[in-house]
Design an enzyme around this catalytic site. Structure first.
Site, PDB file in Angstrom:
ATOM      1  N   ARG A 266      -3.775  19.557  14.691  1.00 29.50           N
ATOM      2  CA  ARG A 266      -3.517  18.171  13.473  1.00 29.50           C
ATOM      3  C   ARG A 266      -4.431  17.127  13.807  1.00 29.50           C
ATOM      4  O   ARG A 266      -4.572  16.707  14.818  1.00 29.50           O
ATOM      5  CB  ARG A 266      -1.988  17.949  13.679  1.00 29.50           C
TER       6      ARG A 266
ATOM      7  N   PRO B  48       8.873   5.717   4.721  1.00 26.60           N
ATOM      8  CA  PRO B  48       9.518   5.178   3.742  1.00 26.60           C
ATOM      9  C   PRO B  48       8.603   3.589   3.662  1.00 26.60           C
ATOM     10  O   PRO B  48       8.746   3.060   2.434  1.00 26.60           O
ATOM     11  CB  PRO B  48      10.992   5.155   3.727  1.00 26.60           C
TER      12      PRO B  48
ATOM     13  N   GLU C  10       0.901  -1.162   0.131  1.00 24.90           N
ATOM     14  CA  GLU C  10       0.078  -0.093  -0.127  1.00 24.90           C
ATOM     15  C   GLU C  10       0.798   1.323   0.006  1.00 24.90           C
ATOM     16  O   GLU C  10       1.809   1.398   0.906  1.00 24.90           O
ATOM     17  CB  GLU C  10      -0.833   0.077   1.255  1.00 24.90           C
TER      18      GLU C  10
ATOM     19  N   GLU D 210       3.148  31.460   6.386  1.00 26.60           N
ATOM     20  CA  GLU D 210       2.713  31.222   8.065  1.00 26.60           C
ATOM     21  C   GLU D 210       3.426  32.146   8.841  1.00 26.60           C
ATOM     22  O   GLU D 210       2.599  32.053  10.006  1.00 26.60           O
ATOM     23  CB  GLU D 210       3.268  29.718   8.052  1.00 26.60           C
TER      24      GLU D 210
ATOM     25  N   GLU E 293       6.208  29.362   1.892  1.00 28.93           N
ATOM     26  CA  GLU E 293       5.726  28.856   3.294  1.00 28.93           C
ATOM     27  C   GLU E 293       6.186  29.570   4.203  1.00 28.93           C
ATOM     28  O   GLU E 293       5.091  29.750   5.236  1.00 28.93           O
ATOM     29  CB  GLU E 293       5.843  27.337   3.205  1.00 28.93           C
TER      30      GLU E 293
END
Length: 189
Positions: A71, A121, A46, A103, A99
């Protein structure tokens, strides 16, 4: 021998036999690959596809700029260095500059690449490009309409306390704090 041929000739190489797309979102996609194993068997993998991201260790007057935001995957508020995903065709350095200003409201006069690393990974291809800057000037905060965060500048001691408290627990910010600590101790990144 090219790097691709060298990888394909490694004894642990897994050749893709089939790819089945599962999900295509605005930030990630998911696929399931069937691969041939080194022992002749097959397995499924996957894989999360991600365009990559950038993060910036921004130092202002001896303090690190961080943002605090909720988050959802962790169900908690996190303190992190400024970061974001690469837009299609965008170079990592340009994304880091963008970015940082979006931010924090600061622009980097100069910026330097520290390291690029994979986040997970075992299932994702995401690579984060970490940059550092110590030369900042005022810019303009420009948050995405779905982005809610606050920015502050913290000391190394505060950053280490946030790590102990679990307020900082993401890989990019941990790596940035450790790089900053090494810089304080040795004078080099």
């Amino acid at each position: 021998m090219s790097e691709k041929n060298e990888i394909a000739s490694h004894p642990f190489y897994e050749r893709t036999l089939e790819t089945k797309p599962i999900f295509e979102g605005r930030m990630i996609s998911l696929q399931v690959d069937t691969v041939s194993l080194p022992n002749g068997g097959t397995a499924t993998r996957e894989i999360v596809r991600h365009p990559g991201a950038v993060a910036v260790l921004a130092l202002l007057d001896g303090k690190m700029l961080v943002v605090e935001q909720f988050r959802k995957p962790l169900e908690k508020v996190q303190v992190e260095i400024p970061a974001g995903k690469l837009d299609a065709g965008e170079e990592p350095e340009a994304a880091a500059l963008r970015e940082l200003e979006e931010e924090t409201g600061y622009r980097a006069k100069t910026i330097r690449h520290l390291h690029s690393f994979s986040t997970s990974p075992g299932f994702a291809e995401e690579i984060v490009h970490l940059y550092v800057t110590e030369e900042l000037e005022s810019g303009q905060v420009n948050l995405d309409e779905e982005e809610f965060l606050t920015c502050e500048a913290i000391t190394l001691e505060q950053a280490q306390a946030y790590i102990r408290e679990g307020r900082i627990c993401d890989a990019k910010t941990l790596l940035a704090v450790y790089a900053w600590r090494m810089h304080v101790l040795t004078g080099a990144f």
